[in-house]
Design a protein around this motif. Structure first.
Motif, PDB file in Angstrom:
ATOM      1  N   ASN A 112     -11.003 -32.377  23.513  1.00 10.76           N
ATOM      2  CA  ASN A 112     -10.984 -32.730  24.928  1.00 10.76           C
ATOM      3  C   ASN A 112     -10.417 -31.572  25.742  1.00 10.76           C
ATOM      4  OD1 ASN A 112     -11.994 -35.318  24.416  1.00 10.76           O
ATOM      5  ND2 ASN A 112      -9.941 -36.135  24.061  1.00 10.76           N
ATOM      6  N   ILE A 113     -10.784 -31.521  27.016  1.00  8.72           N
ATOM      7  CA  ILE A 113     -10.368 -30.417  27.886  1.00  8.72           C
ATOM      8  C   ILE A 113      -9.871 -31.001  29.209  1.00  8.72           C
ATOM      9  CG2 ILE A 113     -11.155 -28.358  29.139  1.00  8.72           C
ATOM     10  CD1 ILE A 113     -13.468 -28.280  26.961  1.00  8.72           C
ATOM     11  N   ILE A 114      -8.750 -30.500  29.695  1.00  7.56           N
ATOM     12  CA  ILE A 114      -8.297 -30.860  31.039  1.00  7.56           C
ATOM     13  C   ILE A 114      -9.031 -29.931  32.002  1.00  7.56           C
ATOM     14  CG2 ILE A 114      -6.309 -31.172  32.561  1.00  7.56           C
ATOM     15  CD1 ILE A 114      -4.532 -31.245  30.084  1.00  7.56           C
ATOM     16  N   SER A 115     -10.002 -30.448  32.721  1.00  2.53           N
ATOM     17  CA  SER A 115     -10.825 -29.619  33.604  1.00  2.53           C
ATOM     18  C   SER A 115     -10.003 -29.101  34.784  1.00  2.53           C
ATOM     19  CB  SER A 115     -12.018 -30.427  34.129  1.00  2.53           C
ATOM     20  OG  SER A 115     -11.565 -31.445  35.000  1.00  2.53           O
ATOM     21  N   ASP A 116     -10.555 -28.143  35.504  1.00  4.08           N
ATOM     22  CA  ASP A 116      -9.870 -27.605  36.696  1.00  4.08           C
ATOM     23  C   ASP A 116      -9.605 -28.715  37.709  1.00  4.08           C
ATOM     24  OD1 ASP A 116     -10.012 -25.175  35.488  1.00  4.08           O
ATOM     25  OD2 ASP A 116     -11.519 -24.313  36.810  1.00  4.08           O
ATOM     26  N   ASN A 121      -9.174 -31.877  37.022  1.00  2.54           N
ATOM     27  CA  ASN A 121      -8.085 -32.687  36.474  1.00  2.54           C
ATOM     28  C   ASN A 121      -6.735 -32.018  36.706  1.00  2.54           C
ATOM     29  OD1 ASN A 121     -10.116 -33.562  33.590  1.00  2.54           O
ATOM     30  ND2 ASN A 121      -9.851 -34.685  35.501  1.00  2.54           N
ATOM     31  N   VAL A 122      -6.689 -30.690  36.510  1.00  6.40           N
ATOM     32  CA  VAL A 122      -5.450 -29.936  36.734  1.00  6.40           C
ATOM     33  C   VAL A 122      -4.985 -30.115  38.177  1.00  6.40           C
ATOM     34  CG1 VAL A 122      -4.452 -27.615  36.914  1.00  6.40           C
ATOM     35  CG2 VAL A 122      -5.799 -28.234  34.905  1.00  6.40           C
ATOM     36  N   SER A 149      -6.537 -25.146  28.748  1.00  3.75           N
ATOM     37  CA  SER A 149      -6.344 -26.136  29.814  1.00  3.75           C
ATOM     38  C   SER A 149      -4.868 -26.514  29.953  1.00  3.75           C
ATOM     39  CB  SER A 149      -7.203 -27.372  29.560  1.00  3.75           C
ATOM     40  OG  SER A 149      -6.918 -27.964  28.310  1.00  3.75           O
ATOM     41  N   ILE A 150      -4.137 -26.589  28.834  1.00  6.77           N
ATOM     42  CA  ILE A 150      -2.704 -26.858  28.903  1.00  6.77           C
ATOM     43  C   ILE A 150      -1.983 -25.662  29.503  1.00  6.77           C
ATOM     44  CG2 ILE A 150      -0.609 -27.199  27.527  1.00  6.77           C
ATOM     45  CD1 ILE A 150      -2.144 -28.946  25.658  1.00  6.77           C
ATOM     46  N   ALA A 151      -2.382 -24.462  29.077  1.00  4.64           N
ATOM     47  CA  ALA A 151      -1.771 -23.239  29.611  1.00  4.64           C
ATOM     48  C   ALA A 151      -1.995 -23.135  31.120  1.00  4.64           C
ATOM     49  CB  ALA A 151      -2.344 -22.020  28.902  1.00  4.64           C
ATOM     50  N   LYS A 152      -3.186 -23.507  31.562  1.00  6.58           N
ATOM     51  CA  LYS A 152      -3.497 -23.449  32.996  1.00  6.58           C
ATOM     52  C   LYS A 152      -2.636 -24.425  33.781  1.00  6.58           C
ATOM     53  CE  LYS A 152      -7.671 -22.729  34.260  1.00  6.58           C
ATOM     54  NZ  LYS A 152      -9.134 -22.840  34.496  1.00  6.58           N
ATOM     55  N   LYS A 205      -2.165 -15.338  30.043  1.00  7.37           N
ATOM     56  CA  LYS A 205      -3.501 -15.094  30.610  1.00  7.37           C
ATOM     57  C   LYS A 205      -3.739 -15.985  31.825  1.00  7.37           C
ATOM     58  CE  LYS A 205      -7.194 -17.125  29.267  1.00  7.37           C
ATOM     59  NZ  LYS A 205      -8.325 -17.686  28.492  1.00  7.37           N
ATOM     60  N   GLU A 206      -3.450 -17.281  31.680  1.00  4.80           N
ATOM     61  CA  GLU A 206      -3.667 -18.208  32.789  1.00  4.80           C
ATOM     62  C   GLU A 206      -2.708 -17.935  33.948  1.00  4.80           C
ATOM     63  OE1 GLU A 206      -6.141 -20.123  33.059  1.00  4.80           O
ATOM     64  OE2 GLU A 206      -6.896 -19.951  31.001  1.00  4.80           O
ATOM     65  N   TYR A 207      -1.476 -17.585  33.634  1.00  7.26           N
ATOM     66  CA  TYR A 207      -0.496 -17.302  34.687  1.00  7.26           C
ATOM     67  C   TYR A 207      -0.917 -16.077  35.490  1.00  7.26           C
ATOM     68  CZ  TYR A 207       4.071 -17.558  36.928  1.00  7.26           C
ATOM     69  OH  TYR A 207       5.073 -17.706  37.859  1.00  7.26           O
ATOM     70  N   ILE A 208      -1.383 -15.068  34.799  1.00  9.96           N
ATOM     71  CA  ILE A 208      -1.832 -13.841  35.470  1.00  9.96           C
ATOM     72  C   ILE A 208      -3.044 -14.126  36.353  1.00  9.96           C
ATOM     73  CG2 ILE A 208      -2.921 -11.589  35.047  1.00  9.96           C
ATOM     74  CD1 ILE A 208      -1.079 -11.511  32.473  1.00  9.96           C
ATOM     75  N   LEU A 209      -3.996 -14.916  35.842  1.00  2.00           N
ATOM     76  CA  LEU A 209      -5.186 -15.246  36.627  1.00  2.00           C
ATOM     77  C   LEU A 209      -4.836 -16.085  37.861  1.00  2.00           C
ATOM     78  CD1 LEU A 209      -7.735 -16.107  33.783  1.00  2.00           C
ATOM     79  CD2 LEU A 209      -7.689 -14.060  35.207  1.00  2.00           C
ATOM     80  N   ASN A 210      -3.800 -16.932  37.746  1.00  2.31           N
ATOM     81  CA  ASN A 210      -3.399 -17.782  38.873  1.00  2.31           C
ATOM     82  C   ASN A 210      -2.471 -17.079  39.854  1.00  2.31           C
ATOM     83  OD1 ASN A 210      -4.843 -20.036  37.972  1.00  2.31           O
ATOM     84  ND2 ASN A 210      -3.181 -20.669  36.625  1.00  2.31           N
TER      85      ASN A 210
END
Length: 581
Positions: free
Chosen positions: A333-337, A339-340, A116-119, A144-149
């Motif tokens: 805890n998780i920062i959800s999409d 929340n992002v 979630s932080i990486a995203k 991984k998150e950067y590539i997916l985004n």
């Protein structure tokens, strides 16, 4: 996080095989290495005949010798014979390799940036084309998150640098899978980014976007590095190493580059890091500061702060308080999409309670405090007339800092004229009338004595407690070290008026802004002296003070009636039954 039932089942089957064969801290590496070995075995096997252990190792050796060496550390022929019985397709194996598990015990998880932080960082640092770096790349969750985004951008090049050899193997495996799925160019290097060859190399590659999630809690004094590296940035041995990582990362940015770095929240306000903050603020290189929720990492509960630093001169800084924006997981805890996306929206607008744009000059005037909580208010604060520094109307003394054994030695059950006031004795703005008794005041600094109409403020914790002391003649009351005693100078303020302000929503925001600390919030004497309070003429103060005291008296009467009713309810059944008998 892993959600597919087949993947979770596979993870537990591999974990079960590891028991008794692998050290607890190596289980995560074992699971991912095993998943990759099964992937390779699937690829080289012919029909229903599985490729042998040796053939699998040889195929891995052709890809990367580090992965082969790690596989040989874990496996022998006997153990491999147990694993090869597992039947899993590439989709499940890829899922296990790339995604996080919440099931590992905290002590068994190797360093990894939460997805979630990486995203969040990947979306804050989006760019169409360029060189993307992670200088403490860990398990390359940021990549991984950067590539997916950024799936439409095929020309990005990724450069990761990692110190831990086991984590490096995990990242190599993940890079292979990401390349297989998305045709990306990921270059990984096993190195310490604080080594002089890397950190001081001015000719090294410059990056357009850069992410760092350095080890938390380190001091420069614990690092085996030459003093010329940190002194060049104005840092000293006791300083947080996080700021050294930040400056090294910043030196690797291109002309219009930006970076995100995650640091302990204390980095934003403690005196030890003031020189570092002064340097980065005065050079106008801070774009945003984001306070993250606590318990995002498997290995610690402490909260962290994300800084967005930019090579472009940036006089306005976006302060974001995202501490309440999370979804509670089973372990973390998780920062959800959602929340992002909410946090991203704050980059473009100010929202009361969440985000505020401030200038570098405002930060400078606030002693280079970069904590969003020092600027973001849960409510809009009005501008009061006749504001004055608290130190101009009160002398502030901290209570007696007595060790437990000294306090025990002078505490007595017998009623005396000396009493001890503790934080727990203050409730709803009023001091309890049943304080602990002391035999004498021999180990106590008598400057810690509370006098009639002194105002008491709690030093630790939130919300901040307040109370005006009403001391009977002939009584001596000593406050403990968790309390501040505010002694009003020459009748310059009505104590109940002052309490009414500090206990109000506005006053609690003012006090909350100066409360600092990762786990327990503390107010420093220096910061408390500098807060501004509105000071109207004495007639207005007396009017407000009288009304406030009347309301406090009502609460005392209410508590007495409540206690009396409770006692009656306990006796009711017994008394009524006696009547009927």
């Amino acid at each position: 996080m892993l959600t597919d039932k087949k993947t979770i089942e596979l993870e537990w089957r591999i974990t079960d095989i590891s028991r008794g064969n692998v050290r607890p801290e190596q289980i995560k590496t074992f699971v991912i290495v095993t998943a990759y070995m099964l992937k390779v075995n699937n690829k080289i096997s012919i029909g229903n005949k599985k490729a042998s252990y040796t053939e699998t190792l040889d195929a891995i050796d052709n890809v990367d010798k580090n992965i082969r060496n790690k596989a040989m550390e874990f496996y022998n022929q006997v153990l491999w014979d147990n694993v090869i019985k597992i039947d899993a397709d590439d989709q499940v194996l890829n899922d296990l390799i790339l995604n996080e598990s919440e099931e590992f015990d905290r002590s068994r998880v190797e360093s990894s940036t939460p997805s979630s932080i990486a995203k969040l960082a990947s979306k804050l640092l989006e760019t169409k084309d360029g060189c993307i770096a992670d200088l403490c790349s860990g398990q390359i969750n940021f990549f991984k998150e950067y590539i997916l985004n950024n799936r439409n951008s095929k020309s990005n090049k990724y450069y990761g640098y990692e110190l831990n050899a086991s984590v490096y193997v995990i990242s190599k495996i993940k890079a292979i899978v990401l390349n297989e799925l998305y045709s990306v160019d990921i270059n990984l290097t096993l190195t310490n980014v604080l080594d002089d060859d890397f950190a001081s190399n001015t000719e090294s590659l410059k990056f357009d976007r850069l992410f760092m999630d350095p080890p938390a809690g380190q001091r420069i004094s614990r690092l085996n590095i030459d003093s010329s590296l940190y002194s060049a940035y104005g840092l000293k041995r006791p300083d947080l190493a996080s700021w050294l990582y930040a400056f090294v990362g910043f030196s690797k940015l291109g002309e219009s580059g930006e970076m995100a770095i995650v640091m302990e929240d204390a980095s934003a306000y403690n005196m030890m890091s003031r020189t570092a903050r002064m340097s980065i603020v005065d050079s106008r290189n801070v774009k945003a500061v984001i306070d993250l929720p606590g318990s995002l990492y498997q290995t610690t509960f402490i909260p962290f702060t994300m800084y967005i630093l930019t090579k472009k001169s940036c006089d306005q800084v976006k302060m974001i308080d995202a501490t309440s924006l999370y979804k509670k997981g089973r372990r973390i805890n998780i920062i959800s999409d959602a929340n992002v996306e909410k946090i991203l929206s704050f980059m473009h607008k100010d929202v009361t309670g969440y985000a505020k744009t401030v200038t570098s000059e405002e930060i400078k005037n606030n002693d280079y405090n970069l904590s969003p909580s020092a600027y973001v208010s849960p409510i809009e604060l009005p501008v009061f007339d006749n504001e004055i520094r608290l130190a101009e109307i009160v002398d502030i003394v901290r209570g007696a800092n007595l060790h437990a054994n000294k306090l025990d030695a002078i505490t007595t059950e017998k009623e005396t004229n000396i009493q001890f006031l503790m934080l727990s004795d203050i409730k709803d703005g009023v001091i309890d009338n049943k304080l602990a008794y002391l035999k004498n005041t021999e180990p106590v600094d008598l400057r810690c004595q509370v006098e009639n109409h002194d105002l008491i403020i709690s030093k630790n914790g939130l919300p901040i407690k307040t109370a005006v002391a009403e001391i009977e003649k002939g009584k001596t009351v000593i406050a403990n070290g968790n309390l501040y005693i505010l002694k009003i100078k020459d009748g310059k303020a009505n104590p109940y008026y002052l309490q009414s302000f500090l206990a109000s929503r506005y006053g609690q925001v003012v006090l909350g802004r100066i409360s600092k600390g990762s786990v327990i919030k503390n107010i420093s004497l220096k910061d408390l002296r500098e807060i501004k309070v509105p000071l109207p003429d004495m007639k207005v103060q007396d009017k407000i003070g009288q009304k406030y005291k009347a309301l406090l008296d009502e609460t005392i009467i209410y508590e007495m009636k409540k206690k009396e009713a409770t006692e009656k309810s306990v006796r009711l059944f017994e008394e009524e039954m006696k009547k009927d008998a």
